[in-house]
Scaffold this motif. Structure first.
Motif, short mmCIF file in Angstrom:
data_model
loop_
_atom_site.label_atom_id
_atom_site.label_comp_id
_atom_site.label_asym_id
_atom_site.label_seq_id
_atom_site.Cartn_x
_atom_site.Cartn_y
_atom_site.Cartn_z
N UNK A 151 1.04 -1.16 -0.10
CA UNK A 151 0.14 -0.09 0.21
C UNK A 151 1.06 1.22 0.00
N UNK A 152 0.91 2.11 -1.17
CA UNK A 152 1.66 3.14 -1.19
C UNK A 152 0.98 4.36 -0.68
N UNK A 153 1.69 5.15 0.19
CA UNK A 153 1.22 6.26 1.09
C UNK A 153 1.77 7.46 0.59
N UNK A 154 1.02 8.51 0.66
CA UNK A 154 1.45 10.07 0.30
C UNK A 154 2.41 10.47 1.47
N UNK A 155 3.42 10.35 1.58
CA UNK A 155 4.23 10.57 2.54
C UNK A 155 4.77 11.99 2.34
N UNK A 156 5.37 12.62 3.43
CA UNK A 156 5.94 14.00 3.57
C UNK A 156 7.49 13.87 2.71
N UNK A 157 8.09 15.06 2.44
CA UNK A 157 8.87 15.22 1.74
C UNK A 157 10.19 14.40 2.35
N UNK A 158 10.17 14.32 3.55
CA UNK A 158 11.20 13.69 4.47
C UNK A 158 11.38 12.18 3.83
N UNK A 159 10.19 11.76 3.26
CA UNK A 159 10.27 10.13 2.78
C UNK A 159 10.19 10.34 1.11
#
Length: 203
Positions: A151-159
């Motif tokens: 499951x691909x998440x919309x993570x922050x720019x830290x990821x």
């Protein structure tokens, strides 16, 4: 700010190329083996060097556990009520955990993590941490269903997506490097908090 003290042996390994080369060489030897070029006059120094090498390996493992506990654990406690009513369930048995997390295994893999089943056991979440001289300290996150589909998440720019590897997300390389014996972990704490918030909202 969240700080963690780094043992002197680990700090020197990460910042002194001579120390790193020596420790890597000694740990590569078959346990208990005495190199043929060691002379009588070298024995005491050889034993002390081995002691330092094994100390470095064990303290490296301890730091990995401290990093995981300092960064991920408080965030999990805050997120606890969002997931399973009976708390997070560790996927692996205690026996498997011990087998996988001996000091040598952590040294060789440079990774420590825990695997949880969440959302009534429909999702599996693996939260990890890695520590290497090349990439510094990084967090890892893998979120998949019970059949192994990611499951691909919309993570922050830290990821960054560029750090994605085999459906596992990683924080930016060298976001925190071991350049001091007291580290400010705030950037990774923020990344961990953001990731768990995204997972909560996914539900």
């Amino acid at each position: 700010m969240t700080h963690l003290e780094i043992p002197k042996s680990v700090f020197e390994y990460f910042n002194n190329s001579t120390v790193k080369t020596t420790v890597d060489h000694l740990l590569s030897l078959k346990k208990g083996a005495l190199p043929s070029n060691v002379q009588w006059s070298d024995l005491k120094e050889f034993y002390r060097a081995n002691l330092f090498a094994y100390q470095t390996q064990c303290e490296h493992a301890a730091v990995m556990v401290d990093l995981w506990t300092t960064i991920w654990s408080p965030r999990l406690e805050l997120s606890h009520s969002i997931f399973l009513p009976d708390a997070w369930t560790i996927e692996k048995t205690q026996k498997e955990m011990v087998q996988n997390f001996d000091p040598k295994s952590l040294w060789d893999s440079t990774w420590f993590g825990k695997c949880f089943t969440i959302y009534s056991e429909t999702k599996i979440l693996t939260l990890g941490i890695s520590m290497t001289p090349e990439y510094g300290i990084q967090l890892s996150l893998n979120f998949e269903d019970s059949h192994g589909a990611p499951t691909f998440l919309d993570l922050s720019e830290a990821w960054p997506l560029a750090e994605m590897e085999d459906s596992t997300a990683w924080t930016k390389a060298r976001l925190i490097e071991i350049r001091a014996e007291s580290l400010d972990l705030s950037p990774l704490v923020a990344a961990a908090s953001d990731a768990l918030e995204r997972i909560q909202s996914y539900r």
